[in-house]
Enzyme design. Structure first.
Site, PDB file in Angstrom:
ATOM      1  N   ASP A   1      11.610  26.876 -17.512  1.00 51.19           N
ATOM      2  CA  ASP A   1      10.281  26.289 -17.649  1.00 51.19           C
ATOM      3  C   ASP A   1       9.260  26.994 -16.769  1.00 51.19           C
ATOM      4  O   ASP A   1       9.333  26.911 -15.544  1.00 51.19           O
ATOM      5  CB  ASP A   1      10.370  24.801 -17.279  1.00 51.19           C
ATOM      6  CG  ASP A   1       9.038  24.093 -17.322  1.00 51.19           C
ATOM      7  OD1 ASP A   1       8.127  24.571 -18.023  1.00 51.19           O
ATOM      8  OD2 ASP A   1       8.915  23.048 -16.657  1.00 51.19           O
TER       9      ASP A   1
ATOM     10  N   ASP B   1       3.401  27.904 -21.571  1.00 53.19           N
ATOM     11  CA  ASP B   1       4.408  26.964 -21.090  1.00 53.19           C
ATOM     12  C   ASP B   1       5.688  27.057 -21.913  1.00 53.19           C
ATOM     13  O   ASP B   1       5.767  26.554 -23.031  1.00 53.19           O
ATOM     14  CB  ASP B   1       3.830  25.552 -21.159  1.00 53.19           C
ATOM     15  CG  ASP B   1       4.711  24.521 -20.497  1.00 53.19           C
ATOM     16  OD1 ASP B   1       5.825  24.871 -20.059  1.00 53.19           O
ATOM     17  OD2 ASP B   1       4.291  23.353 -20.411  1.00 53.19           O
TER      18      ASP B   1
END
Length: 406
Positions: free
Chosen positions: A104, A292
């Protein structure tokens, strides 16, 4: 479906390209690969089980969490992982204990469930647990760690051990989680999270794993890149891959186009507009965009997404926007203006039919998400975007590069 994507009920399987669990053992002088699998998201799993998302409340779609370490609390924007679809594997300890993790770029800490997690927490029963007593390289730290999600609190303590990622071993501080809410984590196919963000985002300013890898000098370049496979119909395909130290030309074409970060410390860039068809509809005066990897969809502020959906003729259904499936192929292109270049998604890129839903309605892979200052308001470009554009994160030059994926 006229050639456009259908969301798989169960994810893509890893294509075995070598005997090493964590990377290619022969690839020692250029870069390291982490192979990814595709999985059903938590939201998909809830829908498949007939859970009424409306009853869960709006907090299930909110992105804001607070992270706490000891007596220090800081606001950090984290993906809520409800829609995360890709995971890879890491090993922790000596010998390595294997975990499925989300990589992430929106966060910077590493955490996995701990063997010290009580069986009263159902989510821990369903996941691989790290057992410090089975690792000869484990070092106790004990500092309390809490991640306050809108759907519940994940808490535990810090530990230190050797982590194996992409064939690289690194001594790393990470969180052992001892408390996990059953929902949503009981339904998650991943065990934990590896944050690929900056130390500025790390709770307690724990050195992120990629910083520790850079310090070893084992990479050709201080970059990492993401590829997400668009072939969602083929269950034998590679779900995707992360490359540490470079990019893999097998998965992109042409040259990278680079955009500088707004500031050091967050993977966020300037966007100069969002077009529908040939008309610039949003962000005319400029706006921000996070890149992201922990998110599956593209998101923007509620006001922006409502305007976009009105232009597309999409209707809101709970937390999703839908169209009639026979209208999907006729929807216009959406273009994101980044660094003087337009990055265009066709309806085939942002419309999908969920395998458990009515065949008459198809979902748009675009959501509303209101991120507060200082990071927001901002757009977020997740897997919907990255599947189309191979993405390179350049730490040395504080920039992000895009190239057309293949």
């Amino acid at each position: 479906m006229d050639g456009w994507r259908r969301m798989p009920r169960w994810g893509l399987l890893l294509l075995l390209w070598g005997s090493c669990t964590f990377g290619l053992p022969t690839d020692t002088t250029t870069f390291k690969r982490i192979f990814l699998k595709r999985m059903p998201s938590i939201r998909e799993s809830l829908k498949e089980r007939g859970v009424d998302m409306a009853r869960l409340g709006p907090e299930w779609s909110q992105p804001m969490k607070r992270l706490t370490l000891g007596n220090t609390t800081s606001s950090v924007i984290l993906t809520n992982y409800m829609d995360t679809q890709y995971y890879g594997e890491i090993g922790i300890g000596t010998p390595p204990q294997t975990f499925k993790v989300v990589f992430d770029t929106g966060s910077s800490n590493v955490w996995v469930p701990s063997s010290k997690c009580s069986r009263l927490y159902t989510a821990c029963v369903y996941h691989k647990l790290f057992d410090a007593s089975d690792s000869s390289s484990y070092k106790h730290n004990g500092t309390e760690l809490t991640l306050r999600y809108s759907t519940g609190t994940v808490s535990g303590f810090l530990s230190q051990d050797i982590i194996t990622v992409g064939g690289i071993t690194v001594t790393q501080m990470f969180g052992e989680v001892t408390e996990m809410p059953a929902l949503p984590f009981m339904l998650a196919e991943f065990d934990g999270v590896v944050g690929m963000g900056f130390i500025e985002q790390a709770i307690g300013r724990v050195t992120p794993i990629f910083d520790n890898i850079i310090s070893q000098g084992v990479l050709k370049e201080d970059v990492f890149s993401f590829y997400y496979n668009r072939d969602s119909e083929n269950s034998q395909s590679l779900g995707g891959q992360i490359v540490l130290g470079g990019s893999d030309p097998q998965h992109y074409e042409g040259n990278f186009h680079y955009i500088n970060l707004i500031k050091t410390g967050v993977w966020q860039i300037q966007m100069k507009g969002v077009s529908v068809g040939s008309s610039t509809l949003l962000c005319e005066d400029g706006c921000l965009a996070l890149v992201d990897t922990g998110a599956s969809y593209i998101s923007g502020s509620t006001s922006s997404i409502e305007k976009l959906m009105e232009a597309l003729g999409a209707k809101k259904r709970l937390f999703d926007y839908v169209v009639k499936c026979n209208e999907g192929p006729t929807l216009p292109d959406i273009s994101f203006h980044l660094g003087g270049k337009e990055y265009t998604l066709t309806s085939a890129d942002y419309v999908f039919q969920e395998s458990y839903s009515s065949k008459k309605l198809c979902t748009l892979a675009i959501h509303a998400m209101d991120i507060p200052p200082p990071t927001g308001p901002t757009w977020a470009l997740g897997a919907t975007f990255i599947r189309k554009f191979y993405t390179e994160f350049d730490r040395r030059n504080n920039r992000i590069g895009f190239a057309l994926a293949r």
